[in-house]
Structure formats: C-alpha cells, structure tokens
Design an enzyme around this catalytic site. Sequence first.
Site, mmCIF file in Angstrom:
data_model
loop_
_atom_site.group_PDB
_atom_site.id
_atom_site.type_symbol
_atom_site.label_atom_id
_atom_site.label_comp_id
_atom_site.label_asym_id
_atom_site.label_seq_id
_atom_site.Cartn_x
_atom_site.Cartn_y
_atom_site.Cartn_z
ATOM 1 N N GLY A 21 0.827 -1.201 0.000
ATOM 2 C CA GLY A 21 0.000 0.000 0.000
ATOM 3 C C GLY A 21 0.855 1.242 0.000
ATOM 4 N N GLY A 32 0.361 5.673 0.329
ATOM 5 C CA GLY A 32 -0.492 6.837 0.509
ATOM 6 C C GLY A 32 0.312 8.112 0.422
ATOM 7 N N MET A 70 1.290 10.012 2.821
ATOM 8 C CA MET A 70 2.306 10.179 3.857
ATOM 9 C C MET A 70 3.289 9.020 3.934
ATOM 10 S SD MET A 70 0.690 12.004 7.168
ATOM 11 C CE MET A 70 0.016 10.467 7.727
ATOM 12 N N GLU A 116 4.118 4.471 3.105
ATOM 13 C CA GLU A 116 3.894 3.247 2.359
ATOM 14 C C GLU A 116 3.927 2.064 3.313
ATOM 15 O OE1 GLU A 116 6.920 3.493 -0.561
ATOM 16 O OE2 GLU A 116 8.575 3.162 0.849
ATOM 17 N N VAL A 117 3.164 1.058 2.989
ATOM 18 C CA VAL A 117 2.996 -0.101 3.876
ATOM 19 C C VAL A 117 3.636 -1.306 3.200
ATOM 20 C CG1 VAL A 117 1.345 -1.539 5.125
ATOM 21 C CG2 VAL A 117 0.844 0.887 4.768
ATOM 22 N N LYS A 121 4.585 0.200 8.370
ATOM 23 C CA LYS A 121 4.273 1.430 7.657
ATOM 24 C C LYS A 121 5.413 2.408 7.883
ATOM 25 C CE LYS A 121 0.504 4.749 7.057
ATOM 26 N NZ LYS A 121 -0.865 5.113 7.497
ATOM 27 N N ASP A 150 -11.630 9.076 8.896
ATOM 28 C CA ASP A 150 -11.411 8.705 7.498
ATOM 29 C C ASP A 150 -11.924 7.283 7.228
ATOM 30 O OD1 ASP A 150 -10.679 9.134 4.887
ATOM 31 O OD2 ASP A 150 -8.608 8.499 5.168
#
Length: 402
Positions: A14, A16, A18, A20-21, A36, A129
């Site tokens: 993943g 985003g 801010m 990454e995972v 993360k 969110d």
Amino acid sequence: MLIAGRYELHTAIGRGAMGEVWAAYDQMLGRPVAVKVLRTENTDPTAESRFRLEAQTAGRLHHPHVVGVLDFGEHEGRLFLVMELVDGDSLSGVLSGDGPLPAERVALIAAQAAAGLAVAHEQGIVHRDIKPGNLLLDADGTVKIGDFGIARFMDDPSAALTATGQIVGTSLYIAPERALGKPAGPPSDVYSLGCVLYQLLTGKPPFRADTPIAILHQHLDAAPVPPRELGVALPPAFENYLLSLLAKRPEERPTARQTADWFGSGSWRGSAEPLPAAAPAPPPVPARPPVPRTETGPATTYKLPSAAGGAGHRAAHRQRTAAAVPRERTASGGRRGRPAPTGSRLDLRALLAQRPRVVGIAAATVLFVVAVFVGMALFSPDDSSAETPTETQQSGPADPTP
C-alpha cells in the site's frame, strides 16, 4: 531491507500521501507483520505529528475489529509503525472485484466495523477517514479498521479541496458537519460508515458529482435515494436504519455502539408483527343449584264419593282439597289453575294467611256434594235399585210399561 534490526521488509502492499505499507517479517518473534514507513519526500509539516498520533491512538485500542499496533520507532531518520498484518483485501478491493454484496454479508460487516468504532469512540478517538480502503478483511472475512489517527484532509474543507489525490476519494464519505468546517466527532464516523454500507449494497456511494465541492453540497442538502428504489433486495428494517445513519443532523444518528448491537442482534431482518393476544376464555358458569320446591304434588282428579261414604270420605276429600290449593294459586300471584314459574318458592306465610279461605271453600264443597246426594235420593223412581246405580245411569230410566 531490515528495519530496527528485526523487521525484514518484503513486499509493498500500500502507498499513501504520507507513507507506504510493507508486508514484513519480525525476525525476533518469528511472525508476519505490516510495517508502515513515513515517506522521506513528504513535504507536509504535520506529517510526523500525524504519524505519531496514529501510533498513539491505535496503540491504545485492543479489539478484534481494529488493526493492532505492535511497535513504533525511527530508523535512519524515518518513522515506522509496526502493525498486525491483515492477510486479506480491503473493502475497496472487494467492491472492485465482486460488486454489490448481499444484505446478509453487509449486515455482518456493519456489525463488526461499528463495534470497532465503538471501542475507539469510548477511548475518545475519532477515526475521521472511514472509507472502503481503510476497512480490511482478514482470511476468514473478519473486518478490521486501519489507519487510525491519519487525517487525510484538513478540517477546513476549502483548504482540503486543494490537496490533490485525497479529497476526491474522501469527499464521498464525509459527514455534513465536516463539510461545514466543524470538528469531526463520533457521529461523523457513523455517517461515513453509513456511506460505505450504502456503497456495499448498491455498488455506488450515496452522493456523486463531477467535483468535490458538488459532492459536499449533496452531503449537506440532498437526500440519498433509498436502496430498494435502485432494485436492491433489502428488508425495510435494514433500509430504514441505514438511512438513519445518513441523517444530516449528528444528533439524529445512532451511536456506533447502538449500530453494532442492532446489526449484531439480527434486527436488520425485521420481524413479523406479533399476533394479537387471544382473548381469555370466559370462566365457566357454575351450575345453578336446584331450587327446593314445596311438595304439593301434581293436581289429582277425584271421584265424588257415594252417599254411603260417611264422614271418612268427607274428611279425606277435605284434606286432599286443602293440599291442592297451593297448586291453584302460587305465592307469586299467578293466575288460578296455572303452575308457578320454575324456580319460584311458595310463601308459607301467605299460604297460612289464606287458611280460613281454604277451609271455607272445602266446607262449601262438602255441602254441595251432600245436597246433590239428597236430591238424588228424593227424586229417584221408586222401583230403582240402590244396589245398581251404575246400571241405572248407563241404561236410562226404567220403562213404565209392564
């Protein structure tokens, strides 16, 4: 790559704005984890504080429907967060692959996601969110909420609209009060969950438009189309409750705990109206006890006694006549010759009061009978025989011709 001397990063799962995972492996404890890492090219000055906030908030939650935080630290100037690895897909991926889901499955997702939110709200934490990408499914289908404490956009919607790549996705699930610039609260998460459930049932969010601003206006002013009008097979109870999650006013929405309990109890199926209670059977009427009756006996017809009957016949006739009087006139004042109504009682005092009258009637009857016999003796023919009165009555008067 090895982080903090124990977390071996394998595959990026993943990414985003801010961080990454990565799917990783904890060499010290020998288990798979998710790591993360904060992106170095991130220019958001609040990124580090928000990243720390996620670690602190999610680290306080220990619940089967919340992604657990296992560790937090810094490696080579980069913050990292170690979390429970969810071996499954997000609801966003499920929608892309399977499309709308049946009501049974959506109800299960609703109960689990709301239970996770309830625990967070009870700890004073607001997710801010909730969307399909942040609701993860593990291998057995259990829902787990991820990304706690990460604000994808600013509280001021006008400023958030300038953030490319973020508001477009998030605006589909934003609560009306947040669109007005008010701080997010627990009802905001409930509204966002309602938007997700609506999309799981229909395949589309409740509000769509060409621009994020137009979507925000719909959240404020437009009513969502009931899913059943879109052809969704849904119990009315489910639809009504879903629309209550999407109420415009925060105080009109149920809480996350109420939502979890309602879906978890199966109330979404609705229930048939209970039949009216049967009227209780009337108590049995007790049998009426028989009314004691005066033993007057039935009326009896008597033959007139003969002249030779003597005083014994007259006394017996007088006694029987007196016994028959109550039958002829009842204590209730009935007409002479008619029996008293069933269940009536003779008034003994009234009967005794009538005794002189009864005696007088009996005496008159005796005198009448005596007079009849005297007349018969005086005016009968001379050659008639006293021994055969019956024959004389049957054959008529004797022929005077010799």
